[in-house]
Design a protein around this motif. Structure first.
Motif, short mmCIF file in Angstrom:
data_model
loop_
_atom_site.label_atom_id
_atom_site.label_comp_id
_atom_site.label_asym_id
_atom_site.label_seq_id
_atom_site.Cartn_x
_atom_site.Cartn_y
_atom_site.Cartn_z
N LEU A 224 0.83 -1.21 0.00
CA LEU A 224 0.00 0.00 0.00
C LEU A 224 0.86 1.25 0.00
CD1 LEU A 224 -2.77 1.39 0.27
CD2 LEU A 224 -2.52 1.20 2.76
N HIS A 225 1.86 1.31 0.87
CA HIS A 225 2.65 2.53 0.98
C HIS A 225 3.54 2.75 -0.24
CE1 HIS A 225 1.46 2.56 5.28
NE2 HIS A 225 1.50 3.86 5.07
N ASN A 226 3.89 1.69 -0.95
CA ASN A 226 4.60 1.88 -2.21
C ASN A 226 3.75 2.67 -3.21
OD1 ASN A 226 7.36 0.43 -3.12
ND2 ASN A 226 6.49 -0.63 -1.34
N VAL A 227 2.45 2.42 -3.20
CA VAL A 227 1.56 3.15 -4.11
C VAL A 227 1.33 4.57 -3.59
CG1 VAL A 227 -0.71 3.17 -5.22
CG2 VAL A 227 0.47 1.00 -4.82
N VAL A 228 1.17 4.73 -2.28
CA VAL A 228 0.97 6.07 -1.71
C VAL A 228 2.15 6.98 -2.06
CG1 VAL A 228 0.81 7.38 0.44
CG2 VAL A 228 -0.56 5.30 0.14
N VAL A 229 3.37 6.43 -2.05
CA VAL A 229 4.55 7.22 -2.42
C VAL A 229 4.37 7.82 -3.82
CG1 VAL A 229 6.99 7.01 -3.09
CG2 VAL A 229 6.20 6.10 -0.91
N GLY A 230 3.79 7.05 -4.73
CA GLY A 230 3.59 7.54 -6.08
C GLY A 230 2.62 8.70 -6.18
N GLU A 231 1.81 8.92 -5.14
CA GLU A 231 0.83 10.00 -5.16
C GLU A 231 1.39 11.32 -4.65
OE1 GLU A 231 -3.24 9.18 -4.12
OE2 GLU A 231 -2.73 7.11 -3.64
N PHE B 44 4.08 18.94 11.03
CA PHE B 44 3.17 18.93 12.17
C PHE B 44 1.90 18.12 11.90
CE2 PHE B 44 5.76 22.73 12.80
CZ PHE B 44 6.14 22.54 14.12
N PHE B 45 1.89 17.44 10.72
CA PHE B 45 0.77 16.56 10.35
C PHE B 45 -0.56 17.29 10.55
CE2 PHE B 45 -1.45 12.29 10.52
CZ PHE B 45 -1.14 11.98 9.21
N SER B 46 -0.70 18.40 9.84
CA SER B 46 -1.86 19.27 9.98
C SER B 46 -3.13 18.56 9.53
CB SER B 46 -1.66 20.52 9.12
OG SER B 46 -1.77 20.18 7.74
N PRO B 47 -4.31 19.13 9.86
CA PRO B 47 -5.57 18.51 9.40
C PRO B 47 -5.62 18.33 7.89
CG PRO B 47 -6.02 20.12 11.11
CD PRO B 47 -4.55 20.24 10.79
N ARG B 48 -5.11 19.30 7.12
CA ARG B 48 -5.14 19.14 5.67
C ARG B 48 -4.28 17.97 5.23
NH1 ARG B 48 -3.65 23.18 0.64
NH2 ARG B 48 -1.58 23.24 1.55
N VAL B 49 -3.12 17.83 5.86
CA VAL B 49 -2.24 16.72 5.52
C VAL B 49 -2.90 15.39 5.88
CG1 VAL B 49 -0.06 15.58 6.11
CG2 VAL B 49 -0.09 18.03 5.59
N ARG B 50 -3.57 15.35 7.03
CA ARG B 50 -4.25 14.11 7.42
C ARG B 50 -5.34 13.75 6.40
NH1 ARG B 50 -3.67 16.28 12.74
NH2 ARG B 50 -5.84 17.04 12.75
N ARG B 51 -6.08 14.76 5.95
CA ARG B 51 -7.11 14.49 4.94
C ARG B 51 -6.49 14.02 3.63
NH1 ARG B 51 -9.21 19.34 7.12
NH2 ARG B 51 -8.37 20.53 5.34
N GLU B 52 -5.39 14.67 3.23
CA GLU B 52 -4.72 14.27 1.99
C GLU B 52 -4.20 12.84 2.08
OE1 GLU B 52 -1.63 17.04 1.01
OE2 GLU B 52 -2.93 18.09 -0.39
N GLU B 53 -3.59 12.49 3.21
CA GLU B 53 -3.03 11.16 3.38
C GLU B 53 -4.13 10.10 3.37
OE1 GLU B 53 0.03 10.16 3.40
OE2 GLU B 53 1.10 12.08 3.45
N ALA B 54 -5.26 10.40 4.01
CA ALA B 54 -6.37 9.45 4.02
C ALA B 54 -6.91 9.25 2.61
CB ALA B 54 -7.47 9.95 4.95
N ALA B 55 -7.04 10.34 1.86
CA ALA B 55 -7.50 10.23 0.48
C ALA B 55 -6.51 9.47 -0.37
CB ALA B 55 -7.75 11.62 -0.10
N ALA B 56 -5.20 9.69 -0.12
CA ALA B 56 -4.17 8.99 -0.88
C ALA B 56 -4.23 7.49 -0.63
CB ALA B 56 -2.79 9.54 -0.52
N ARG B 57 -4.46 7.09 0.63
CA ARG B 57 -4.57 5.66 0.93
C ARG B 57 -5.80 5.06 0.26
NH1 ARG B 57 -2.81 7.52 5.98
NH2 ARG B 57 -4.94 7.58 6.80
N HIS B 58 -6.89 5.82 0.22
CA HIS B 58 -8.10 5.32 -0.44
C HIS B 58 -7.85 5.12 -1.93
CE1 HIS B 58 -12.39 4.78 -1.14
NE2 HIS B 58 -12.29 5.63 -2.15
#
Length: 266
Positions: free
Chosen positions: A109-116, A129-143
């Motif tokens: 999974l994380h190999n693909v997330v890196v590509g995003e 600081f893993f801001s709320p926007r970053v958390r949302r982006e990371e969750a969307a990237a994993r999806h």
């Protein structure tokens, strides 16, 4: 109208990629010599030739890993031959590699997330600081990554280390990672290497499906049945020179190709 200028059956008149007089020399060795071709939106364009013909050198120049000695590369109306690889990737060109380049200790999974990451917008400070926007982006990237893994049949392996995958599955993972950057042009270098006949056919179906969905493909491959059944047009390199270009049917009966690549019967 020459083969280079002939648009594919989809009717598009404007190429997404225009390569003109592309040359790359390594000292006294000319690996690619005055090569010109067009690739059209939604087309699967094959680039074939014997080992050492210059195919991967062409892809390395298209993706920014090598600078041409001379010639131009125009992508969507913009010259890119002097841009670095990360800028070219951000413009919408992705690639896979002849030699698999995965992060073996990371999960599938994380190999693909890196590509995003080329598409993520959070600033360095927000990431630290893993801001709320970053958390949302990371969750969307994993999806999105899970969706891409499903598309190549690897969703059940998402939590496994990439190094644990069989060779053919590692090839599929690399393809999913390349697609994660949402490219418009995908450069695929030897995608069927090491695959058996069933795996190669499944790969052909996936790549053809990508082309039908609008993704443009440039495919380097030694598997001739795969190339002939997948690609709309094919260019043939020999000793760095483009010796023929046309549809699979045209290429299969071209005397220069038969002599230099497919093999003469004499």
């Amino acid at each position: 109208m020459s083969a280079m200028d002939k648009p594919p059956a989809n009717g598009s008149q404007q190429p997404i990629l225009k390569v003109r007089n592309l040359t790359r020399a390594f000292g006294g060795l000319v690996a690619v010599n005055d090569v010109s071709f067009d690739v059209y939106p939604g087309e699967a364009y094959g680039l074939i030739g014997p080992n050492g013909a210059g195919k991967t050198t062409v892809v390395n120049m298209l993706s920014g890993l090598l600078a041409p000695s001379s010639g131009t590369i125009v992508y969507k109306g913009r010259r890119i031959e002097r841009l670095p690889a990360h800028r070219i990737a951000a413009l919408g060109i992705a690639r896979t590699y002849q030699n698999i380049r995965l992060f073996g200790a990371m999960s599938v999974l994380h190999n693909v997330v890196v590509g995003e990451h080329v598409r993520l917008r959070g600033s360095l400070g927000e990431r630290l600081f893993f801001s709320p926007r970053v958390r949302r982006e990371e969750a969307a990237a994993r999806h999105r990554a899970l969706s891409l893994l499903a598309g190549v049949g690897l969703e059940s392996a998402a939590a496994q280390p990439a190094s644990s995958l069989a060779y053919g599955n590692q090839r599929r993972l690399e393809l999913a990672r390349a697609l994660a950057s949402e490219p418009q042009l995908l450069l695929v270098d030897e995608p069927a290497a090491g695959m058996n006949a069933a795996e190669s056919e499944a790969l052909r179906v996936r790549l053809r499906r990508f082309a039908y969905s609008g993704l443009t493909l440039l495919v380097i491959e030694h598997n001739m049945p795969l190339v002939m059944s997948l690609c709309d047009r094919i260019g043939v390199l020999n000793f760095g020179n483009l010796i023929a270009q046309g549809t699979p049917a045209e290429i299969s009966r071209d005397p220069a190709v038969i002599e230099a690549y497919l093999g003469s019967e004499e």
